[in-house]
Motif scaffolding. Structure first.
Motif, PDB file in Angstrom:
ATOM      1  N   ALA A 146       0.841  -1.199   0.000  1.00  0.00           N
ATOM      2  CA  ALA A 146       0.000   0.000   0.000  1.00  0.00           C
ATOM      3  C   ALA A 146       0.868   1.238   0.000  1.00  0.00           C
ATOM      4  CB  ALA A 146      -0.936  -0.004   1.214  1.00  0.00           C
ATOM      5  N   ASP A 147       0.234   2.381  -0.322  1.00  0.00           N
ATOM      6  CA  ASP A 147       0.993   3.624  -0.419  1.00  0.00           C
ATOM      7  C   ASP A 147       1.145   4.344   0.917  1.00  0.00           C
ATOM      8  OD1 ASP A 147      -1.602   4.475  -0.078  1.00  0.00           O
ATOM      9  OD2 ASP A 147      -1.670   5.731  -1.876  1.00  0.00           O
ATOM     10  N   SER A 148       0.456   3.894   1.976  1.00  0.00           N
ATOM     11  CA  SER A 148       0.603   4.546   3.279  1.00  0.00           C
ATOM     12  C   SER A 148      -0.050   3.708   4.365  1.00  0.00           C
ATOM     13  CB  SER A 148      -0.042   5.938   3.269  1.00  0.00           C
ATOM     14  OG  SER A 148      -1.452   5.828   3.189  1.00  0.00           O
ATOM     15  N   LYS A 149       0.328   4.008   5.607  1.00  0.00           N
ATOM     16  CA  LYS A 149      -0.322   3.366   6.749  1.00  0.00           C
ATOM     17  C   LYS A 149      -1.800   3.729   6.796  1.00  0.00           C
ATOM     18  CE  LYS A 149       3.730   3.256   9.825  1.00  0.00           C
ATOM     19  NZ  LYS A 149       4.267   3.721  11.140  1.00  0.00           N
ATOM     20  N   GLU A 150      -2.114   4.958   6.412  1.00  0.00           N
ATOM     21  CA  GLU A 150      -3.503   5.406   6.434  1.00  0.00           C
ATOM     22  C   GLU A 150      -4.371   4.578   5.486  1.00  0.00           C
ATOM     23  OE1 GLU A 150      -0.958   8.188   8.247  1.00  0.00           O
ATOM     24  OE2 GLU A 150      -0.850   7.460   6.165  1.00  0.00           O
ATOM     25  N   THR A 151      -3.797   4.214   4.327  1.00  0.00           N
ATOM     26  CA  THR A 151      -4.547   3.389   3.375  1.00  0.00           C
ATOM     27  C   THR A 151      -4.849   2.024   3.961  1.00  0.00           C
ATOM     28  OG1 THR A 151      -3.613   4.522   1.449  1.00  0.00           O
ATOM     29  CG2 THR A 151      -4.439   2.291   1.096  1.00  0.00           C
ATOM     30  N   VAL A 152      -3.865   1.435   4.631  1.00  0.00           N
ATOM     31  CA  VAL A 152      -4.072   0.116   5.240  1.00  0.00           C
ATOM     32  C   VAL A 152      -5.081   0.212   6.381  1.00  0.00           C
ATOM     33  CG1 VAL A 152      -2.960  -1.893   6.290  1.00  0.00           C
ATOM     34  CG2 VAL A 152      -1.708  -0.507   4.626  1.00  0.00           C
ATOM     35  N   SER A 153      -4.945   1.260   7.192  1.00  0.00           N
ATOM     36  CA  SER A 153      -5.874   1.455   8.301  1.00  0.00           C
ATOM     37  C   SER A 153      -7.311   1.596   7.780  1.00  0.00           C
ATOM     38  CB  SER A 153      -5.476   2.702   9.095  1.00  0.00           C
ATOM     39  OG  SER A 153      -6.345   2.914  10.179  1.00  0.00           O
ATOM     40  N   LYS A 154      -7.476   2.332   6.698  1.00  0.00           N
ATOM     41  CA  LYS A 154      -8.808   2.499   6.105  1.00  0.00           C
ATOM     42  C   LYS A 154      -9.337   1.179   5.564  1.00  0.00           C
ATOM     43  CE  LYS A 154     -11.302   5.099   2.538  1.00  0.00           C
ATOM     44  NZ  LYS A 154     -11.202   6.076   1.432  1.00  0.00           N
ATOM     45  N   PHE A 155      -8.474   0.381   4.945  1.00  0.00           N
ATOM     46  CA  PHE A 155      -8.873  -0.929   4.427  1.00  0.00           C
ATOM     47  C   PHE A 155      -9.376  -1.818   5.561  1.00  0.00           C
ATOM     48  CE2 PHE A 155      -7.440  -5.363   3.626  1.00  0.00           C
ATOM     49  CZ  PHE A 155      -8.364  -5.686   2.645  1.00  0.00           C
ATOM     50  N   LEU A 156      -8.647  -1.840   6.677  1.00  0.00           N
ATOM     51  CA  LEU A 156      -9.087  -2.643   7.813  1.00  0.00           C
ATOM     52  C   LEU A 156     -10.407  -2.117   8.375  1.00  0.00           C
ATOM     53  CD1 LEU A 156      -6.249  -3.930   7.650  1.00  0.00           C
ATOM     54  CD2 LEU A 156      -6.153  -3.792  10.143  1.00  0.00           C
ATOM     55  N   ARG A 157     -10.494  -0.819   8.495  1.00  0.00           N
ATOM     56  CA  ARG A 157     -11.686  -0.214   9.105  1.00  0.00           C
ATOM     57  C   ARG A 157     -12.937  -0.437   8.247  1.00  0.00           C
ATOM     58  NH1 ARG A 157      -9.651   4.347   9.416  1.00  0.00           N
ATOM     59  NH2 ARG A 157     -10.645   5.400   7.633  1.00  0.00           N
ATOM     60  N   GLU A 158     -12.799  -0.310   6.928  1.00  0.00           N
ATOM     61  CA  GLU A 158     -13.971  -0.348   6.057  1.00  0.00           C
ATOM     62  C   GLU A 158     -14.249  -1.712   5.437  1.00  0.00           C
ATOM     63  OE1 GLU A 158     -13.605   2.735   3.149  1.00  0.00           O
ATOM     64  OE2 GLU A 158     -13.610   4.357   4.632  1.00  0.00           O
ATOM     65  N   HIS A 159     -13.201  -2.559   5.283  1.00  0.00           N
ATOM     66  CA  HIS A 159     -13.392  -3.792   4.524  1.00  0.00           C
ATOM     67  C   HIS A 159     -13.027  -5.074   5.275  1.00  0.00           C
ATOM     68  CE1 HIS A 159     -14.211  -1.357   1.005  1.00  0.00           C
ATOM     69  NE2 HIS A 159     -13.065  -0.724   1.172  1.00  0.00           N
ATOM     70  N   ARG A 161     -12.787  -5.201   9.242  1.00  0.00           N
ATOM     71  CA  ARG A 161     -13.502  -5.240  10.528  1.00  0.00           C
ATOM     72  C   ARG A 161     -15.014  -5.255  10.358  1.00  0.00           C
ATOM     73  NH1 ARG A 161      -9.207  -0.866  12.770  1.00  0.00           N
ATOM     74  NH2 ARG A 161      -7.513  -2.360  13.117  1.00  0.00           N
ATOM     75  N   THR A 162     -15.488  -4.914   9.181  1.00  0.00           N
ATOM     76  CA  THR A 162     -16.929  -4.955   8.907  1.00  0.00           C
ATOM     77  C   THR A 162     -17.396  -6.348   8.499  1.00  0.00           C
ATOM     78  OG1 THR A 162     -16.497  -4.233   6.632  1.00  0.00           O
ATOM     79  CG2 THR A 162     -17.055  -2.524   8.239  1.00  0.00           C
ATOM     80  N   LEU A 163     -16.456  -7.280   8.249  1.00  0.00           N
ATOM     81  CA  LEU A 163     -16.836  -8.638   7.870  1.00  0.00           C
ATOM     82  C   LEU A 163     -17.408  -9.369   9.077  1.00  0.00           C
ATOM     83  CD1 LEU A 163     -13.767  -9.711   5.672  1.00  0.00           C
ATOM     84  CD2 LEU A 163     -16.003  -8.927   4.891  1.00  0.00           C
ATOM     85  N   ASP A 164     -18.471 -10.100   8.850  1.00  0.00           N
ATOM     86  CA  ASP A 164     -19.118 -10.846   9.922  1.00  0.00           C
ATOM     87  C   ASP A 164     -18.143 -11.876  10.498  1.00  0.00           C
ATOM     88  OD1 ASP A 164     -21.193 -11.715  11.607  1.00  0.00           O
ATOM     89  OD2 ASP A 164     -21.743 -13.299  10.188  1.00  0.00           O
ATOM     90  N   GLY A 165     -17.914 -11.818  11.798  1.00  0.00           N
ATOM     91  CA  GLY A 165     -17.069 -12.808  12.460  1.00  0.00           C
ATOM     92  C   GLY A 165     -15.675 -12.331  12.795  1.00  0.00           C
ATOM     93  N   VAL A 166     -15.239 -11.197  12.257  1.00  0.00           N
ATOM     94  CA  VAL A 166     -13.900 -10.692  12.579  1.00  0.00           C
ATOM     95  C   VAL A 166     -13.908 -10.121  13.998  1.00  0.00           C
ATOM     96  CG1 VAL A 166     -12.151  -8.947  12.054  1.00  0.00           C
ATOM     97  CG2 VAL A 166     -13.240 -10.220  10.192  1.00  0.00           C
ATOM     98  N   ASN A 167     -13.084 -10.694  14.857  1.00  0.00           N
ATOM     99  CA  ASN A 167     -12.997 -10.226  16.242  1.00  0.00           C
ATOM    100  C   ASN A 167     -11.971  -9.110  16.394  1.00  0.00           C
ATOM    101  OD1 ASN A 167     -14.891 -12.069  17.152  1.00  0.00           O
ATOM    102  ND2 ASN A 167     -13.344 -13.643  17.547  1.00  0.00           N
TER     103      ASN A 167
END
Length: 230
Positions: A146-159, A161-167
Motif C-alpha cells: 500500500a501507499d501509506s499506513k492510512e490506506t491500510v488502516s482504512k482498508f481494515l476499518r472499512e473492509h 472489521r466490517t466482515l461478519d465474524g472478525v474479532n
C-alpha cells in the motif's frame, strides 16, 4: 508447503536479524529451503518463510541450526494453509511498502472471511500479495502493499472489521526484508499457489518479474519517492 518460523529475541532483536541476514544460510542443512525473511515494525520477532516437502523438514533448523544464535529466546512455527498469492500489477503507486495484516476470528467464520478477502476487489493504492490461513498466533494472515499506513488502516476499518465474524485485526509495516531464494525460485514456488486471475486485471497488466520481497524500496526510488517516505 509453506511454513513460517518466528524467532523471538532475549532482548535485542537486531542481533537475531543480523544472524538471519548474514549467517543463517551457511549454518543450515538442506532439509528446508528458506525463501525470505522479514521483520515488521511492532512485532518482536524475525519471520522466516520456508518451502518444505513436509512439516518435519523444518525440525533440524529449529532444533539444531538456530541454536548457533544465542540471542534467540524461543520460536513459534506456523503452517500456512491454503495460501493464495495474487498477481502483482504493473501499475503501482509511487510510494509503496509491504504490510502484514493479522486477522482473528472463530472457526465457523474462517472460510467465509478467507473467501471474501480472496474475492475482494482491491483499490489501486492497496493490492494483496498473499492471503492464507495460519491458525498460529493469528487465524488469517495477509501480506499487502500500500501507499501509506492510512490506506491500510482504512482498508481494515472499512473492509475487514466490517466482515461478519472478525474479532480483531491489526497491521504491521514490513521494514526489513531479505530474500534467500533466487527470484526465479521465488516466482516458481509462489506460482504453485498463485491466484490466476483478478477481476478487472487483464494478463498484460500483470508484472511477472517484480521482486515483492526486496524491490519495493528500489521501485519507490525509481518513481521519485524520497527514502524517508518508504
Amino acid at each position: 508447503m509453506l511454513m513460517i518460523a518466528r524467532l523471538y529475541p532475549k532482548t535485542d532483536i537486531s542481533r537475531v536479524w543480523n544472524y538471519v541476514e548474514n549467517k543463517m544460510k551457511e549454518d543450515m542443512s538442506e532439509t528446508a529451503t528458506p525463501l525470505y525473511a522479514t521483520q515488521s515494525e511492532g512485532m518482536m520477532n524475525v519471520g522466516i518463510i520456508f518451502d518444505v516437502d513436509e512439516p518435519d523438514g523444518i525440525t533440524k533448523f529449529i532444533t539444531e541450526d538456530i541454536v548457533k544464535c544465542d540471542e534467540i529466546h524461543h520460536t513459534k512455527t506456523i503452517s500456512l494453509m491454503k495460501p493464495i498469492f495474487f498477481p502483482i500489477p504493473k501499475k503501482k503507486p509511487e510510494n509503496i511498502q509491504r504490510y502484514l495484516i493479522r486477522i482473528y476470528t472463530h472457526p465457523q467464520h474462517y472460510k467465509k472471511i478467507y473467501d471474501q478477502l480472496v474475492d475482494h476487489r482491491y483499490s489501486f493504492n492497496l493490492f494483496p500479495i498473499y492471503v492464507s490461513y495460519s491458525l498460529g498466533d493469528e487465524d488469517i494472515l495477509m501480506n499487502v502493499a500500500a501507499d501509506s499506513k492510512e490506506t491500510v488502516s482504512k482498508f481494515l476499518r472499512e473492509h475487514v472489521r466490517t466482515l461478519d465474524g472478525v474479532n480483531q485485526s491489526t497491521f504491521y509495516p514490513v521494514y526489513k526484508s531479505k530474500r534467500f531464494a533466487s527470484l526465479e525460485e521465488l516466482i516458481k514456488t509462489e506460482g504453485k499457489y498463485t491466484f490466476k486471475k483478478i477481476r478487472g486485471m487483464s494478463e498484460d497488466e500483470v508484472d511477472l518479474e517484480f521482486d515483492w520481497v526486496e524491490n519495493f524500496k528500489e521501485y519507490a526510488m525509481l518513481t521519485g519517492a524520497l527514502p524517508g517516505d518508504i
